[in-house]
Write an enzyme that holds these catalytic residues in place. Structure first.
Site, PDB file in Angstrom:
ATOM      1  N   GLU A 235      16.608  96.495 -30.760  1.00 53.37           N
ATOM      2  CA  GLU A 235      16.572  95.144 -31.331  1.00 53.37           C
ATOM      3  C   GLU A 235      16.326  94.090 -30.250  1.00 53.37           C
ATOM      4  O   GLU A 235      17.177  93.214 -29.998  1.00 53.37           O
ATOM      5  CB  GLU A 235      17.861  94.845 -32.091  1.00 53.37           C
ATOM      6  CG  GLU A 235      18.001  95.666 -33.359  1.00 53.37           C
ATOM      7  CD  GLU A 235      19.144  95.198 -34.253  1.00 53.37           C
ATOM      8  OE1 GLU A 235      20.050  94.516 -33.759  1.00 53.37           O
ATOM      9  OE2 GLU A 235      19.129  95.524 -35.448  1.00 53.37           O
TER      10      GLU A 235
ATOM     11  N   GLU B 133      17.643 101.291 -39.412  1.00 58.61           N
ATOM     12  CA  GLU B 133      19.083 101.052 -39.556  1.00 58.61           C
ATOM     13  C   GLU B 133      19.359 100.323 -40.854  1.00 58.61           C
ATOM     14  O   GLU B 133      18.680  99.342 -41.181  1.00 58.61           O
ATOM     15  CB  GLU B 133      19.602 100.139 -38.434  1.00 58.61           C
ATOM     16  CG  GLU B 133      19.725 100.750 -37.078  1.00 58.61           C
ATOM     17  CD  GLU B 133      20.333  99.749 -36.093  1.00 58.61           C
ATOM     18  OE1 GLU B 133      21.036  98.810 -36.523  1.00 58.61           O
ATOM     19  OE2 GLU B 133      20.076  99.898 -34.897  1.00 58.61           O
TER      20      GLU B 133
HETATM   21  C1  GAL Z   1      22.260  96.342 -35.302  1.00 54.58           C
HETATM   22  C2  GAL Z   1      22.289  97.146 -34.017  1.00 54.58           C
HETATM   23  C3  GAL Z   1      23.221  98.329 -34.095  1.00 54.58           C
HETATM   24  C4  GAL Z   1      24.517  97.925 -34.726  1.00 54.58           C
HETATM   25  C5  GAL Z   1      24.253  97.325 -36.073  1.00 54.58           C
HETATM   26  C6  GAL Z   1      25.498  96.933 -36.804  1.00 54.58           C
HETATM   27  O1  GAL Z   1      21.933  95.025 -35.041  1.00 54.58           O
HETATM   28  O2  GAL Z   1      21.007  97.597 -33.682  1.00 54.58           O
HETATM   29  O3  GAL Z   1      23.421  98.827 -32.801  1.00 54.58           O
HETATM   30  O4  GAL Z   1      25.156  97.006 -33.896  1.00 54.58           O
HETATM   31  O5  GAL Z   1      23.476  96.194 -35.928  1.00 54.58           O
HETATM   32  O6  GAL Z   1      25.193  96.377 -38.066  1.00 54.58           O
END
Ligand code: GAL
Length: 673
Positions: free
Chosen positions: A156, A313
């Site tokens: 990110e 994710e």
């Molecule tokens: C994203 C990140 C992950 C985790 C996740 C939690 O922004 O890439 O590592 O922190 O959020 O929602």
């Protein structure tokens, strides 16, 4: 094979899994992890994203990778692929100690400390060298590993530190400016309009980042700094990618984008990625989140020119970073996962596999929750894995759209600078225009304003504030050749230097639209104006904006009906060449806006989406029709007269089907019942 193209890959069904952080757990847990992954149908995990401090103990040191070797072996033995991180997202304490100058500095001069994550200045040579060195070691050690499927660079980019204002960044910014302006300080002065407020620079060494100043910093300086900061973050990614490419040209490379994330130009990033990945966290507490989720899915697909993308994710349940973190407990995990597949995703991955017991994210959901596997969460995880396995026929197939929304990050950066008539926020404007198209079951692509628009029946330009000459001509030519454009207020206002295009707004499109905007007149947040005209209904109202317009051939569809601008056009139509150009000078209420967009889409020949009750999403992918009930009620929905087989239930359906809340159908093409 070009350096950025490792060649076509065979789709392997819809991949399922998530971030796997075995370094947070004792080794005894790993075997159970892998067994549970197999039970849930997990076949792809992202490993090592935040493992730098576990993998290396000193600058340039050998990897302490015994633990990772064993994890990779366990996964390989279970047939689970690995999206292996270069582990460079969070520098270890020893690197900060050796090079305190890598810590990023905010616009008001605060140096951010070690102890969170992403504490690095993207322009820092010490950070970049150490990251590239680590990426090289990871490629050297795991490049030939049978579990390795994908490289995951950083994480990110820009999420916590979108820009750094330290002295190292200032020097890098000056170098970047010298290049942009051909080492000619007068060119910079011209572009930045420094005759204003006594800002003329005599030398590049006088120039700095737009740090906190007594009042608004120079807008073009801010715009250039946004360009520079995006470039610096991407340079970090590219430096690592080059090392990986050299070592493993056959292994695709990705990093995770964040949808409508302003600091990083999605088009420029996606062009450098083999798989375009998206992290998507809609709020389960918001009843319209599925629409926002659909929007960013469509955006991510478009960034990759329609190629299948990875949902890298999402939370299986709750996140930990909102003020109140509501879990996905109304079937949203399943529904939103199916939505991603329907809108072109070939992978549904979660953050994270096992909910952490310690650290800042211990209350973030995981596929394996704190309470273990005799839980609602785990049962949903296993059920989704089984369903995704049935959707293999969708993998690798395209999603086609008849409508495009224009989006340009440069314009977004400039639009949201300070000292404008009103503080317009692009994501809000995009969502307002996307909603009626979503409701109508019309799939939307996003397109860069300079892209070829010829395949779309309708192109929407929401507050496209900054336009290059090329973009201006592109839209005009598209309409001239028979296309339909809908341009909204505060579009075509400035050039790429953020200088106003003079003579009446939107200067490049006045002929196209058949009107001149003489004056803009934003409305205070609680003020609305009544709307009249042929497309108005009795309650029609406009908000946020109105304008003083001189018509030069455009026909009025909506007009302001009260207040000081009563009688002024609010929506217009104008023929141009073989096409039509529409203009919207206010934000109509949702019913009026839907009617307007439906009318324009129908005139443009956009095929109507399947008719469904409200709250039921409909998308076609690769000839499959996906229907998802996002509402809280059971509904009956039409599915067409031909019998079609539902990939999820295995049953054959026709005519009408009853869908409970969260219910979904994935209907095979009619000729393959
Ligand atoms: C994203 C990140 C992950 C985790 C996740 C939690 O922004 O890439 O590592 O922190 O959020 O929602």
């Amino acid at each position: 094979m070009t350096p950025t193209d490792p060649g076509p890959r065979e789709p392997r069904g819809i991949r399922y899994g998530g971030d796997y952080n075995p370094e947070q757990w004792p080794e005894q847990v790993w075997a159970e992890d892998v067994a549970l992954m197999s039970e849930a149908g997990v076949d792809l995990v992202t490993v090592g994203v935040f493992a730098w401090a576990e993998l290396q103990a000193a600058p340039g040191a050998e990897l302490r990778a015994g633990w990772l070797d064993r994890v990779m072996e366990l996964l390989a033995a279970a047939g689970i692929g690995v999206d292996l991180a270069t582990a460079t997202a969070s520098p270890p304490p020893w690197l900060v100690r050796a090079h305190p100058e890598i810590l990023p500095v905010t616009a008001n001069g605060v140096s951010l400390s070690l102890g969170g994550r992403q504490h690095y200045c993207p322009s820092s040579p010490a950070y970049r060298d150490a990251a590239v060195e680590l990426a090289g070691r990871m490629a050297g050690r795991y490049g030939g590993h049978p579990a390795l499927e994908l490289w995951h660079v950083g994480n990110e980019y820009g999420c916590h530190v979108p820009a750094c204002y330290c002295e190292v960044s200032a020097a890098a910014f000056r170098r970047w400016l010298r290049e942009r302006y051909g080492d000619d300080i007068d060119e910079l002065n011209r572009a930045w309009g420094t005759a204003f407020w006594s800002q003329r620079y005599r030398d590049f060494d006088e120039v700095g980042p737009p740090r906190v100043a007594p009042t608004f910093p120079n807008p073009t300086q801010q715009l250039d700094f946004a360009r520079f900061s995006d470039h610096e973050l991407r340079a970090c990614y590219l430096a690592e990618r080059e090392v990986l490419r050299a070592a493993t040209p056959e292994v695709p490379v990705t990093t995770n984008l964040m949808g409508l994330f302003r600091p990083t130009d999605g088009w420029a990033w996606a062009a450098e990625m083999d798989v375009v990945s998206l992290d998507r966290y809609p709020d389960p507490a918001d009843s319209d989140s599925h629409v926002q989720a659909a929007l960013v899915a469509d955006l991510n697909r478009s960034l990759g020119s329609g190629r299948p993308w990875y949902l890298m994710e999402q939370a299986p349940g709750a996140v930990n970073w909102r003020p109140v973190n509501v879990p996905k407990n109304r079937g949203q995990f399943r529904a939103w996962s199916l939505q991603a597949v329907a809108r072109g995703a070939d992978a549904v991955l979660q953050f994270q596999w096992r909910a952490s017991a310690a650290g800042a994210e211990k209350f973030h959901s995981g596929m394996v929750p704190h309470a273990g596997i005799d839980t609602r969460q785990w049962r949903e995880v296993v059920a989704l894995g089984a369903e995704l396995a049935k959707l293999a026929p969708l993998a690798g197939t395209p999603v086609s759209a008849h409508v495009a929304i224009l989006l340009d990050w440069e314009s977004w950066w400039a639009l949201e600078l300070d000292s404008h008539p009103a503080g317009l926020r692009l994501p809000e404007l995009l969502a307002e225009l996307y909603q009626p198209l979503f409701d109508a079951g019309t799939t939307v692509d996003f397109a860069h304003p300079e892209a070829d628009l010829g395949r779309y029946q309708l192109v929407v330009a929401p507050a496209l504030y900054l336009v290059s000459d090329r973009a201006a001509t592109n839209l005009t030519d598209y309409v001239g050749a028979g296309g339909t454009a809908l341009v909204t207020y505060f579009s075509g206002i400035v050039d790429p230097d953020d200088h106003v295009r003079l003579g009446g707004y939107p200067a490049p499109w006045r002929d196209l639209l058949g009107l001149d905007v003489e004056e803009v007149s934003p409305l205070p947040p609680t003020t609305t104006v009544r709307l009249g005209g042929p497309l108005a209904h009795p309650g029609s109202a406009g908000r946020r904006w109105q304008e003083l317009i001189r018509l030069r051939g455009a026909q009025v569809l909506l007009e302001i009906a009260d207040g000081p601008l009563a009688g002024q056009p609010a929506a217009t139509a104008h023929p141009h060449g073989r096409g039509s150009a529409y203009y919207l000078a206010t934000t109509p209420d949702p019913v009026t806006l839907s009617a307007l967009i439906a009318e324009i889409a129908a005139r443009a020949g956009v095929p109507a989406g399947p008719s469904r009750p409200p709250g039921v999403e409909a998308v076609e992918r690769g000839g499959h029709l996906v229907l998802i009930n996002h509402s809280d009620t059971t509904v009956d929905t039409g599915v067409g007269d031909d019998p079609r087989s539902d990939l999820l239930s295995g049953s054959v359906v026709s005519h009408a089907v009853t869908l409970p809340p969260g219910g979904a159908l994935v209907l095979a093409p009619p000729d393959r019942p």
